[in-house]
Design a protein around this motif. Structure first.
Motif, PDB file in Angstrom:
ATOM      1  N   ASN A   7      33.373   3.061  13.597  1.00 11.89           N
ATOM      2  CA  ASN A   7      33.038   1.733  13.089  1.00 11.89           C
ATOM      3  C   ASN A   7      31.586   1.402  13.413  1.00 11.89           C
ATOM      4  OD1 ASN A   7      33.221  -0.830  12.005  1.00 11.89           O
ATOM      5  ND2 ASN A   7      34.125  -1.739  13.852  1.00 11.89           N
ATOM      6  N   PRO A   8      30.695   1.435  12.408  1.00 16.68           N
ATOM      7  CA  PRO A   8      30.953   1.712  10.994  1.00 16.68           C
ATOM      8  C   PRO A   8      31.147   3.205  10.757  1.00 16.68           C
ATOM      9  CG  PRO A   8      28.613   1.439  11.341  1.00 16.68           C
ATOM     10  CD  PRO A   8      29.262   1.130  12.664  1.00 16.68           C
ATOM     11  N   PRO A   9      31.687   3.580   9.579  1.00 23.57           N
ATOM     12  CA  PRO A   9      31.821   5.016   9.256  1.00 23.57           C
ATOM     13  C   PRO A   9      30.479   5.724   9.384  1.00 23.57           C
ATOM     14  CG  PRO A   9      33.035   3.691   7.683  1.00 23.57           C
ATOM     15  CD  PRO A   9      32.244   2.726   8.511  1.00 23.57           C
ATOM     16  N   LEU A  10      30.515   6.940   9.918  1.00 26.59           N
ATOM     17  CA  LEU A  10      29.306   7.635  10.344  1.00 26.59           C
ATOM     18  C   LEU A  10      28.678   8.506   9.257  1.00 26.59           C
ATOM     19  CD1 LEU A  10      27.517   8.401  12.862  1.00 26.59           C
ATOM     20  CD2 LEU A  10      29.137  10.294  13.226  1.00 26.59           C
ATOM     21  N   THR A  11      27.379   8.307   9.040  1.00 28.54           N
ATOM     22  CA  THR A  11      26.603   9.251   8.242  1.00 28.54           C
ATOM     23  C   THR A  11      26.456  10.533   9.063  1.00 28.54           C
ATOM     24  OG1 THR A  11      25.364   7.520   7.096  1.00 28.54           O
ATOM     25  CG2 THR A  11      24.356   9.701   7.169  1.00 28.54           C
ATOM     26  N   THR A  12      26.652  11.682   8.432  1.00 27.30           N
ATOM     27  CA  THR A  12      26.655  12.928   9.202  1.00 27.30           C
ATOM     28  C   THR A  12      26.307  14.114   8.322  1.00 27.30           C
ATOM     29  OG1 THR A  12      28.021  14.237  10.733  1.00 27.30           O
ATOM     30  CG2 THR A  12      29.115  13.341   8.812  1.00 27.30           C
ATOM     31  N   MET A  13      25.994  15.240   8.955  1.00 30.18           N
ATOM     32  CA  MET A  13      25.787  16.498   8.250  1.00 30.18           C
ATOM     33  C   MET A  13      27.105  17.271   8.276  1.00 30.18           C
ATOM     34  SD  MET A  13      22.701  16.349   7.181  1.00 30.18           S
ATOM     35  CE  MET A  13      22.764  17.981   6.429  1.00 30.18           C
ATOM     36  N   ALA A  14      27.641  17.563   7.104  1.00 33.77           N
ATOM     37  CA  ALA A  14      28.956  18.196   7.017  1.00 33.77           C
ATOM     38  C   ALA A  14      28.865  19.711   7.092  1.00 33.77           C
ATOM     39  CB  ALA A  14      29.634  17.788   5.715  1.00 33.77           C
ATOM     40  N   GLN A  15      29.651  20.282   8.000  1.00 33.49           N
ATOM     41  CA  GLN A  15      29.892  21.718   7.996  1.00 33.49           C
ATOM     42  C   GLN A  15      31.216  21.934   7.262  1.00 33.49           C
ATOM     43  OE1 GLN A  15      28.876  24.088  11.460  1.00 33.49           O
ATOM     44  NE2 GLN A  15      28.864  22.253  12.712  1.00 33.49           N
ATOM     45  N   SER A  16      31.257  22.905   6.379  1.00 30.12           N
ATOM     46  CA  SER A  16      32.485  23.182   5.641  1.00 30.12           C
ATOM     47  C   SER A  16      33.427  23.973   6.543  1.00 30.12           C
ATOM     48  CB  SER A  16      32.181  23.960   4.357  1.00 30.12           C
ATOM     49  OG  SER A  16      33.376  24.177   3.639  1.00 30.12           O
ATOM     50  N   ILE A  17      34.204  23.255   7.326  1.00 27.85           N
ATOM     51  CA  ILE A  17      35.068  23.886   8.318  1.00 27.85           C
ATOM     52  C   ILE A  17      36.106  24.789   7.658  1.00 27.85           C
ATOM     53  CG2 ILE A  17      36.716  23.442  10.183  1.00 27.85           C
ATOM     54  CD1 ILE A  17      35.204  20.824  10.731  1.00 27.85           C
ATOM     55  N   GLN A  18      36.669  24.341   6.524  1.00 33.02           N
ATOM     56  CA  GLN A  18      37.668  25.160   5.833  1.00 33.02           C
ATOM     57  C   GLN A  18      37.070  26.471   5.342  1.00 33.02           C
ATOM     58  OE1 GLN A  18      40.961  24.547   5.671  1.00 33.02           O
ATOM     59  NE2 GLN A  18      40.538  22.784   6.976  1.00 33.02           N
ATOM     60  N   ASP A  19      35.860  26.396   4.761  1.00 34.97           N
ATOM     61  CA  ASP A  19      35.188  27.610   4.285  1.00 34.97           C
ATOM     62  C   ASP A  19      34.885  28.555   5.446  1.00 34.97           C
ATOM     63  OD1 ASP A  19      35.266  26.911   1.651  1.00 34.97           O
ATOM     64  OD2 ASP A  19      33.196  26.213   1.537  1.00 34.97           O
ATOM     65  N   MET A  20      34.424  27.988   6.555  1.00 33.75           N
ATOM     66  CA  MET A  20      34.112  28.812   7.725  1.00 33.75           C
ATOM     67  C   MET A  20      35.350  29.545   8.224  1.00 33.75           C
ATOM     68  SD  MET A  20      31.579  26.204   9.756  1.00 33.75           S
ATOM     69  CE  MET A  20      31.236  27.305  11.119  1.00 33.75           C
ATOM     70  N   GLY A  21      36.474  28.837   8.259  1.00 31.43           N
ATOM     71  CA  GLY A  21      37.711  29.453   8.719  1.00 31.43           C
ATOM     72  C   GLY A  21      38.165  30.566   7.796  1.00 31.43           C
ATOM     73  N   ARG A  22      38.141  30.301   6.486  1.00 32.80           N
ATOM     74  CA  ARG A  22      38.586  31.294   5.516  1.00 32.80           C
ATOM     75  C   ARG A  22      37.698  32.524   5.517  1.00 32.80           C
ATOM     76  NH1 ARG A  22      42.725  30.605   2.293  1.00 32.80           N
ATOM     77  NH2 ARG A  22      43.333  28.442   2.193  1.00 32.80           N
ATOM     78  N   LEU A  23      36.387  32.303   5.542  1.00 31.45           N
ATOM     79  CA  LEU A  23      35.454  33.430   5.566  1.00 31.45           C
ATOM     80  C   LEU A  23      35.652  34.275   6.819  1.00 31.45           C
ATOM     81  CD1 LEU A  23      32.252  31.618   4.272  1.00 31.45           C
ATOM     82  CD2 LEU A  23      33.335  33.578   3.187  1.00 31.45           C
ATOM     83  N   SER A  24      35.822  33.617   7.949  1.00 28.79           N
ATOM     84  CA  SER A  24      35.990  34.331   9.224  1.00 28.79           C
ATOM     85  C   SER A  24      37.222  35.220   9.206  1.00 28.79           C
ATOM     86  CB  SER A  24      36.097  33.328  10.385  1.00 28.79           C
ATOM     87  OG  SER A  24      34.964  32.511  10.455  1.00 28.79           O
ATOM     88  N   ILE A  25      38.330  34.664   8.769  1.00 28.28           N
ATOM     89  CA  ILE A  25      39.571  35.425   8.826  1.00 28.28           C
ATOM     90  C   ILE A  25      39.580  36.549   7.788  1.00 28.28           C
ATOM     91  CG2 ILE A  25      41.085  34.136   7.239  1.00 28.28           C
ATOM     92  CD1 ILE A  25      43.170  34.172   9.573  1.00 28.28           C
ATOM     93  N   ASN A  26      38.940  36.325   6.643  1.00 30.88           N
ATOM     94  CA  ASN A  26      38.907  37.381   5.626  1.00 30.88           C
ATOM     95  C   ASN A  26      37.976  38.521   6.019  1.00 30.88           C
ATOM     96  OD1 ASN A  26      40.610  36.858   3.118  1.00 30.88           O
ATOM     97  ND2 ASN A  26      39.705  34.852   3.463  1.00 30.88           N
TER      98      ASN A  26
END
Length: 337
Positions: free
Chosen positions: A285-304
């Protein structure tokens, strides 16, 4: 650079898990999808060869995950993405939290080897690399995440461009008119140093003098309370900054808590930007401006990448670096002079 499984998935408009199933001829994949993936693989010349020898020993269909701190939402969300991908591909995940300690990394990696996991995914923790070399010497399939090695090792890696992330975060604040911008970065970790380097580069590009007195460092596993105490020091200075770039969302929340304690309004009196885009960023509060890391992509790439090695696919080691994206919410605004 040779095309990766990520490139094939993107071009074919499917997930990396689907590409993996097509390659390994597992799971239920429609004929049209399978044909499309194979066609893209041919177009991109992505044709991994399977070595003649079988994978070492009998597969346990389990993967080890070394992670620094499950209390940190970024690491927790990454672990969840690995679990989801693993379950989809028929693998169980053994998770060990290292608390950023070298001793724990050594102990837990030995535990995972003893459990006969098929491979190990390591996300950044201590700066020690000896246990990684030991895993490679023992021919344990290994992928590192968000960790830049100080010595070159033949290992697959997935990371985010932290320099670009630091640059884009600071540039956002500069474009809003801020010139006195403080920063709190994760001490000791290379990713913190890279985000700081990006911060400095943006200042230089906008011809704003870098002030060392506006740069602060936290411990690698900083809590909201630790960040709050650092922020109280920054914001109590006679010439406080009008904006702060925090090295992750936890640090950013500490800044917001300190500002509230001092009676400062976010973003009217102080703009704040974080890094990671964890669930905390939307809930603050308030919602935070941030730099997004694509966590789902990172996980999928790592495991593959790990599964390619487990299955004995012969190819060059890959270093995949993703670009973070700016997510603008309500914690930043144009500076009112």
């Amino acid at each position: 650079m040779k095309p990766t499984i990520y490139d094939v998935a993107k071009e074919a408009g499917v997930s990396t898990a689907t590409v993996s199933k097509v390659i390994n001829n597992t799971g239920k994949i429609g004929d049209k999808t399978k044909e499309k993936v194979l066609r893209v693989m041919e177009q991109l010349n992505y044709q991994p060869k399977t070595v003649a020898s079988a994978p070492r020993g009998k597969l346990s269909h389990s993967i080890g995950l070394l992670i620094p701190d499950l209390a940190n939402p970024f690491f927790a969300e990454f672990a969840r993405s690995i679990e989801d991908c693993g379950r989809e591909l028929g693998y169980s995940i053994l998770i060990c939290s290292t608390d950023f300690q070298k001793a724990n990394e050594l102990k837990h990696s030995a535990f995972l080897i003893d459990k006969k996991v098929d491979g190990i995914i390591i996300i950044s923790g201590s700066q020690d690399e000896s246990f990684i070399k030991e895993l490679l010497d023992k021919q344990i399939p290994t992928v590192i995440v968000n960790k830049e090695l100080t010595t070159p090792l033949p290992i697959d890696s997935v990371s985010v461009d932290d320099f670009i992330g630091g640059y884009e975060a600071t540039k956002h604040l500069l474009e809003l008119g801020h010139r006195r911008i403080g920063t709190i970065q994760l001490g000791e970790l290379l990713l913190g140093k890279e985000r700081l380097r990006g911060y400095k580069h943006a200042l230089e590009e906008f011809e704003v003098k870098y002030e060392k007195t506006l740069t602060f460092f936290s411990s690698p596993n900083a809590t909201i309370e630790e960040s709050k105490q650092i922020s109280l020091e920054i914001l109590s200075a006679p010439q406080r900054p009008t904006a702060i770039f925090a090295g992750n969302d936890i640090l950013a929340l500490g800044v917001i808590h300190a500002a509230m304690e001092l009676g400062l309004s976010i973003p009217d009196d102080l703009s704040v930007i974080g890094f990671d885009n964890t669930v905390l960023s939307a809930m603050s509060n308030p919602p935070l401006t941030t730099m997004a890391q694509s966590i789902q992509d990172m996980g999928r790439l790592s495991i593959n990448l790990l599964l390619e090695e487990i299955k004995g696919m012969q190819r060059n080691k890959q270093k995949i670096q993703l670009r973070p994206e700016l997510v603008v919410r309500r914690s930043t605004r144009e500076l009112v002079r």
